[in-house]
Design an enzyme around this catalytic site. Structure first.
Site, PDB file in Angstrom:
ATOM      1  N   SER A   7      -3.522  -4.220  -8.875  1.00 30.78           N
ATOM      2  CA  SER A   7      -4.689  -4.832  -8.246  1.00 30.78           C
ATOM      3  C   SER A   7      -5.521  -5.523  -9.311  1.00 30.78           C
ATOM      4  CB  SER A   7      -5.539  -3.757  -7.565  1.00 30.78           C
ATOM      5  OG  SER A   7      -6.838  -4.271  -7.351  1.00 30.78           O
ATOM      6  N   HIS A  32      -1.537  -7.555  -6.108  1.00 34.44           N
ATOM      7  CA  HIS A  32      -2.453  -7.127  -5.046  1.00 34.44           C
ATOM      8  C   HIS A  32      -3.835  -7.754  -5.283  1.00 34.44           C
ATOM      9  CE1 HIS A  32      -3.738  -4.225  -1.931  1.00 34.44           C
ATOM     10  NE2 HIS A  32      -4.851  -4.098  -2.624  1.00 34.44           N
ATOM     11  N   ASP A  34      -7.703  -8.049  -3.840  1.00 32.55           N
ATOM     12  CA  ASP A  34      -8.686  -7.387  -2.976  1.00 32.55           C
ATOM     13  C   ASP A  34      -9.799  -8.349  -2.578  1.00 32.55           C
ATOM     14  OD1 ASP A  34      -7.769  -4.625  -2.739  1.00 32.55           O
ATOM     15  OD2 ASP A  34      -7.969  -4.599  -4.917  1.00 32.55           O
ATOM     16  N   MET A  36     -13.167  -8.815  -0.488  1.00 35.52           N
ATOM     17  CA  MET A  36     -14.263  -8.013   0.087  1.00 35.52           C
ATOM     18  C   MET A  36     -15.435  -8.919   0.461  1.00 35.52           C
ATOM     19  SD  MET A  36     -14.289  -4.783  -2.499  1.00 35.52           S
ATOM     20  CE  MET A  36     -12.759  -4.080  -3.158  1.00 35.52           C
ATOM     21  N   HIS A  65      -5.282  -8.188   0.456  1.00 40.51           N
ATOM     22  CA  HIS A  65      -5.828  -7.057   1.209  1.00 40.51           C
ATOM     23  C   HIS A  65      -7.224  -7.449   1.672  1.00 40.51           C
ATOM     24  CE1 HIS A  65      -7.427  -2.602   0.765  1.00 40.51           C
ATOM     25  NE2 HIS A  65      -7.509  -3.046   2.000  1.00 40.51           N
ATOM     26  N   MET A  67     -10.572  -6.911   3.199  1.00 40.91           N
ATOM     27  CA  MET A  67     -11.573  -5.909   3.600  1.00 40.91           C
ATOM     28  C   MET A  67     -12.783  -6.682   4.095  1.00 40.91           C
ATOM     29  SD  MET A  67     -10.917  -3.437   0.358  1.00 40.91           S
ATOM     30  CE  MET A  67     -10.064  -4.742  -0.522  1.00 40.91           C
ATOM     31  N   MET A 136      -4.930   3.753   2.764  1.00 39.11           N
ATOM     32  CA  MET A 136      -5.957   3.834   1.721  1.00 39.11           C
ATOM     33  C   MET A 136      -6.102   5.287   1.279  1.00 39.11           C
ATOM     34  SD  MET A 136      -6.966   0.783   1.144  1.00 39.11           S
ATOM     35  CE  MET A 136      -8.161   1.268  -0.112  1.00 39.11           C
ATOM     36  N   ASP A 174      -2.911   2.649  -1.652  1.00 37.63           N
ATOM     37  CA  ASP A 174      -3.919   1.949  -2.452  1.00 37.63           C
ATOM     38  C   ASP A 174      -5.124   2.850  -2.703  1.00 37.63           C
ATOM     39  OD1 ASP A 174      -5.635   0.101  -3.592  1.00 37.63           O
ATOM     40  OD2 ASP A 174      -5.787  -1.172  -1.809  1.00 37.63           O
TER      41      ASP A 174
HETATM   42  C1  DX5 Z   1     -10.237  -0.528  -3.263  1.00 37.15           C
HETATM   43  C2  DX5 Z   1      -9.185  -1.590  -3.430  1.00 37.15           C
HETATM   44  C3  DX5 Z   1      -8.139  -1.211  -4.383  1.00 37.15           C
HETATM   45  C4  DX5 Z   1      -8.603  -0.962  -5.789  1.00 37.15           C
HETATM   46  C5  DX5 Z   1      -7.730   0.084  -6.383  1.00 37.15           C
HETATM   47  O1  DX5 Z   1     -11.109  -0.898  -2.271  1.00 37.15           O
HETATM   48  O2  DX5 Z   1      -8.563  -1.865  -2.185  1.00 37.15           O
HETATM   49  O3  DX5 Z   1      -7.047  -2.118  -4.352  1.00 37.15           O
HETATM   50  O4  DX5 Z   1      -8.571  -2.088  -6.610  1.00 37.15           O
HETATM   51  O5  DX5 Z   1      -8.225   0.420  -7.631  1.00 37.15           O
HETATM   52  P1  DX5 Z   1      -7.796   1.753  -8.358  1.00 37.15           P
HETATM   53  O6  DX5 Z   1      -6.322   1.721  -8.545  1.00 37.15           O
HETATM   54  O7  DX5 Z   1      -8.564   1.705  -9.628  1.00 37.15           O
HETATM   55  O8  DX5 Z   1      -8.210   2.912  -7.468  1.00 37.15           O
HETATM   56 ZN    ZN Z   2      -6.634  -3.029  -2.193  1.00 33.75          ZN
END
Ligand code: DX5
Ligand code: ZN
Length: 224
Positions: A7, A32, A34, A36, A65, A67, A136, A174
């Site tokens: 990620s 990956h 993220d 948000m 991903h 969110m 998750m 994840d």
């Molecule tokens: C959290 C994200 C993850 C995050 C994981 O909301 O969806 O992808 O980057 O990070 P680590 O591996 O540090 O928990």
């Molecule tokens: Zn993620």
């Protein structure tokens, strides 16, 4: 097959191409990303523009991903930017079937994501439709959080449901995946491992990715 999906949330955003290159050299086979929105989760990250730039740095699949609220509205933008896989949260989609089909109509692999408090049973009507299910193992919003072991049974349950019904989805995990947790995650049945801080936090991303993959592959030999 076990795959590592670093990620980039934990990478240095001023040097994303280098981060992707190092992780790839260590065996990462999916990137990956993220996304948000500050509404569905209490943090803001990136949008299609950065996905478009990332697209030029790698041939690996970009696993976006989402969110975000109103995910449906942004599917075309992410697909046009070069996303290969797009996942949406069960909790954030009022019309989950429609959104998943929309992702597939744009030529992307469609994934559905569940938060730690969401049971796998809420997915029973879309499991025949999705290419992957993302479990998750932290509450989404931030990298570097502690792994929640209570989600492991959901991974195993998803492997059982897949076998019972002949579904074809893959299982991704994840949150908090690191050297200390990767073994149990893989033994539970996870196949695609997202790791942010464990890859890009301390040390070299190539070495970290290699170590994680090696631990994951040896754990996969111990699956019951
Ligand atoms: C959290 C994200 C993850 C995050 C994981 O909301 O969806 O992808 O980057 O990070 P680590 O591996 O540090 O928990
Ligand atoms: Zn993620």
């Amino acid at each position: 097959m076990i795959e590592l999906a670093p990620s980039i949330l934990s990478a240095d955003f001023a040097h994303l191409a280098d981060a992707v290159e190092r992780a790839t050299a260590g065996g990462a086979s999916v990137i990956h990303v993220d996304i948000m929105d500050g509404h569905f989760v209490p943090n803001l990250t990136i949008g299609p523009l950065v996905v478009k730039s990332l697209r030029r740095t790698t041939r690996l699949p970009l696993d976006c991903h989402l969110m975000i609220e109103n995910a449906d509205q942004y599917i075309p933008d992410f697909a046009d930017a070069g996303a290969d896989w797009i996942s949406v949260h069960q909790e954030a989609c009022q019309h989950l079937n429609r959104v998943l089909n929309h992702i597939k109509d744009h030529g992307c692999r469609a994934g559905v994501v569940i938060n730690p408090a969401t049971p796998v049973e809420t997915l029973s009507e879309v499991l025949d439709l999705v290419d992957y299910v993302l479990v998750m193992s932290v509450n989404p919003g931030f990298g570097g959080q502690k792994f929640i072991p209570g989600v492991l049974h959901k991974i195993t349950r998803l492997t059982e449901m897949r076998a019972a019904h002949g579904y074809r989805y893959r299982i991704e995990v994840d949150g908090g995946v690191a050297m200390e947790t990767v073994g149990e995650v893989v033994r539970a049945g996870a196949e695609i491992l997202v790791a942010g801080s464990a890859v890009f936090g301390k040390g070299d991303a190539k070495t970290n990715a290699q170590a994680l993959l090696e631990a994951a592959r040896s754990a996969s030999m111990q699956r019951v």
